[in-house]
Design a protein around this motif. Structure first.
Motif, PDB file in Angstrom:
ATOM      1  N   GLU A 143       5.868   5.658   4.632  1.00 25.60           N
ATOM      2  CA  GLU A 143       6.159   4.295   4.182  1.00 25.60           C
ATOM      3  C   GLU A 143       6.377   4.225   2.683  1.00 25.60           C
ATOM      4  O   GLU A 143       6.172   3.179   2.071  1.00 25.60           O
ATOM      5  CB  GLU A 143       5.023   3.359   4.601  1.00 25.60           C
ATOM      6  CG  GLU A 143       4.865   3.240   6.113  1.00 25.60           C
ATOM      7  CD  GLU A 143       3.734   2.309   6.502  1.00 25.60           C
ATOM      8  OE1 GLU A 143       3.112   1.738   5.590  1.00 25.60           O
ATOM      9  OE2 GLU A 143       3.485   2.162   7.700  1.00 25.60           O
ATOM     10  N   HIS A 147       9.616   1.782  -1.195  1.00 25.49           N
ATOM     11  CA  HIS A 147       8.354   1.049  -1.342  1.00 25.49           C
ATOM     12  C   HIS A 147       7.764   1.272  -2.728  1.00 25.49           C
ATOM     13  O   HIS A 147       7.273   0.326  -3.359  1.00 25.49           O
ATOM     14  CB  HIS A 147       7.371   1.511  -0.254  1.00 25.49           C
ATOM     15  CG  HIS A 147       5.971   1.003  -0.443  1.00 25.49           C
ATOM     16  ND1 HIS A 147       5.644  -0.338  -0.412  1.00 25.49           N
ATOM     17  CD2 HIS A 147       4.806   1.676  -0.668  1.00 25.49           C
ATOM     18  CE1 HIS A 147       4.340  -0.475  -0.607  1.00 25.49           C
ATOM     19  NE2 HIS A 147       3.820   0.729  -0.772  1.00 25.49           N
ATOM     20  N   ALA A 280       4.289  -5.158   2.343  1.00 22.29           N
ATOM     21  CA  ALA A 280       3.984  -4.855   3.746  1.00 22.29           C
ATOM     22  C   ALA A 280       4.478  -5.968   4.672  1.00 22.29           C
ATOM     23  O   ALA A 280       4.983  -5.699   5.765  1.00 22.29           O
ATOM     24  CB  ALA A 280       2.479  -4.662   3.918  1.00 22.29           C
ATOM     25  N   SER A 283       8.533  -6.008   4.857  1.00 17.97           N
ATOM     26  CA  SER A 283       9.178  -4.747   5.226  1.00 17.97           C
ATOM     27  C   SER A 283       8.969  -4.441   6.701  1.00 17.97           C
ATOM     28  O   SER A 283       7.907  -4.711   7.268  1.00 17.97           O
ATOM     29  CB  SER A 283       8.617  -3.590   4.381  1.00 17.97           C
ATOM     30  OG  SER A 283       8.845  -3.825   3.009  1.00 17.97           O
ATOM     31  N   ARG A 284       9.955  -3.848   7.304  1.00 19.17           N
ATOM     32  CA  ARG A 284       9.879  -3.458   8.710  1.00 19.17           C
ATOM     33  C   ARG A 284       9.088  -2.158   8.835  1.00 19.17           C
ATOM     34  O   ARG A 284       9.234  -1.251   8.021  1.00 19.17           O
ATOM     35  CB  ARG A 284      11.284  -3.277   9.283  1.00 19.17           C
ATOM     36  CG  ARG A 284      11.328  -2.960  10.773  1.00 19.17           C
ATOM     37  CD  ARG A 284      12.757  -2.791  11.259  1.00 19.17           C
ATOM     38  NE  ARG A 284      12.813  -2.495  12.680  1.00 19.17           N
ATOM     39  CZ  ARG A 284      12.635  -1.270  13.184  1.00 19.17           C
ATOM     40  NH1 ARG A 284      12.424  -0.240  12.375  1.00 19.17           N
ATOM     41  NH2 ARG A 284      12.692  -1.068  14.488  1.00 19.17           N
ATOM     42  N   ARG A 285       8.248  -2.078   9.836  1.00 12.35           N
ATOM     43  CA  ARG A 285       7.516  -0.863  10.142  1.00 12.35           C
ATOM     44  C   ARG A 285       7.746  -0.512  11.614  1.00 12.35           C
ATOM     45  O   ARG A 285       8.220  -1.347  12.394  1.00 12.35           O
ATOM     46  CB  ARG A 285       6.017  -1.045   9.868  1.00 12.35           C
ATOM     47  CG  ARG A 285       5.681  -1.315   8.414  1.00 12.35           C
ATOM     48  CD  ARG A 285       5.861  -0.070   7.567  1.00 12.35           C
ATOM     49  NE  ARG A 285       5.488  -0.284   6.175  1.00 12.35           N
ATOM     50  CZ  ARG A 285       6.344  -0.535   5.190  1.00 12.35           C
ATOM     51  NH1 ARG A 285       7.639  -0.638   5.475  1.00 12.35           N
ATOM     52  NH2 ARG A 285       5.929  -0.692   3.963  1.00 12.35           N
TER      53      ARG A 285
END
Length: 332
Positions: A143, A147, A280, A283-285
């Motif tokens: 990640e 970032h 967080a 943002s796409r995870r």
């Protein structure tokens, strides 16, 4: 640190050698410019004190040769001279000199000039340390990438907003803003010590896995603290260690690792906590979709005084348009 002294006059040479030793540095002594050049090539000292007038190779000529040969490892060059003419100073700077000390000089002036040069050299060391550690974190953490870029710009925007508010904390000045920009990418450096089965898990953690993951704050602090032991005056390392250790603390004391609350949490960590949480959210995870800015904003406002420092939330409201621009600029 080794300091090269190039001086053809015996008494001046001995005086400088004794002085350099007395303030805690190791002198390398040359009796002329050519010997100074050979010593520099052999030992590559980070700083040089050179007389201007010397047989064979003058001080400005020595500066020019060093500057052409130094590569990426900067050498701080000081010319010690009785010359005061502006044209001479311009010539010396043009040949690569960083500073001048006029004869006759006193110990205090030499020491101050050396300390100034040491700060310049320290900036290079600082940037290399931060870049190397950040890239190390990037190699382990899925990640990171953009970032890290977003984090540093979010953190700087928040800090500058706080700096412009009334009753700004005394610790926030231009140097603090620069340090948080450089240090914030190291917030998750401790993830280098988290095992893959936890770090790379594409979903939410169970209780045991979460306990393991929480250890990254301690690992990050210990990693950076080792560097602090070697460079105790490096402000950016102290800030990096605080951020790594405490950016998961919450303003109401419900965070980890130590359950600190309010202003007991270092300010840099309180700033990065909001920057990290915002990124967080938007943002796409693997395990979640990104939320819109307005939704992230509403969550941050809801947790003002619980998760987040109210002052930092107020700063976020001041610079939220800048957050949107940063997010768009550094999209994955």
């Amino acid at each position: 640190m080794k300091i090269l002294i190039a001086e053809d006059e015996l008494v001046s040479r001995k005086k400088l050698e004794i002085l350099i030793k007395s303030i805690g540095y190791e002198p390398l002594v040359a009796s002329d410019g050519e010997e100074g050049w050979n010593l520099w090539k052999t030992h590559r000292p980070r700083m040089v004190l050179t007389d201007w007038m010397m047989p064979g190779l003058s001080g400005p000529e020595l500066c020019k040769k060093i500057r052409n040969a130094e590569g990426s490892r900067y050498t701080y060059l000081i010319i010690v001279t009785a010359k005061h003419d502006t044209k001479d100073i311009v010539r010396g700077i043009d040949q690569g000199a960083d500073d001048f000390i006029s004869k006759p000089y006193v110990k205090e002036e030499i020491e101050v000039r050396i300390r100034a040069g040491e700060r310049v050299i320290g900036y290079e060391v600082r940037d290399l340390v931060i870049f190397s550690l950040a890239k190390l974190a990037e190699s382990r953490d899925p990640e990171t990438g953009n970032h890290l870029e977003r984090m540093r710009y979010y953190s700087r925007a928040l800090t500058e907003a706080i700096r412009g508010m009334e009753n700004t904390p005394e610790e926030i000045d231009a140097f603090y803003v620069e340090n948080i920009f450089l240090s914030s990418p190291l917030h998750d450096i401790g993830k280098i010590g988290i095992p893959d089965f936890v770090l790379l898990k594409p979903g939410h953690f169970d209780d045991n896995e979460f306990e393991i993951m929480k250890g990254h704050s301690r690992i990050g602090f210990e990693t950076l603290n080792e560097a602090i032991n070697k460079y105790p005056k490096a402000e950016f390392l102290k800030m990096s260690a605080d951020i790594a250790h405490y950016h998961h603390e919450k303003y109401d004391g419900s965070g980890y690792p130590d359950g600190l609350s309010g202003e007991n949490i270092p300010l840099s960590a309180r700033i990065v906590a909001l920057a990290d949480a915002y990124d967080a959210l938007v943002s796409r995870r693997v395990y979640k979709q990104a939320v819109a800015h307005e939704m992230a904003k509403s969550i941050i406002l809801r947790e003002k005084g619980t998760h987040f420092d109210p002052m930092v939330v107020d700063a976020f409201l001041i610079c939220e348009n800048e957050f949107i621009q940063i997010r768009n600029r550094f999209k994955e």
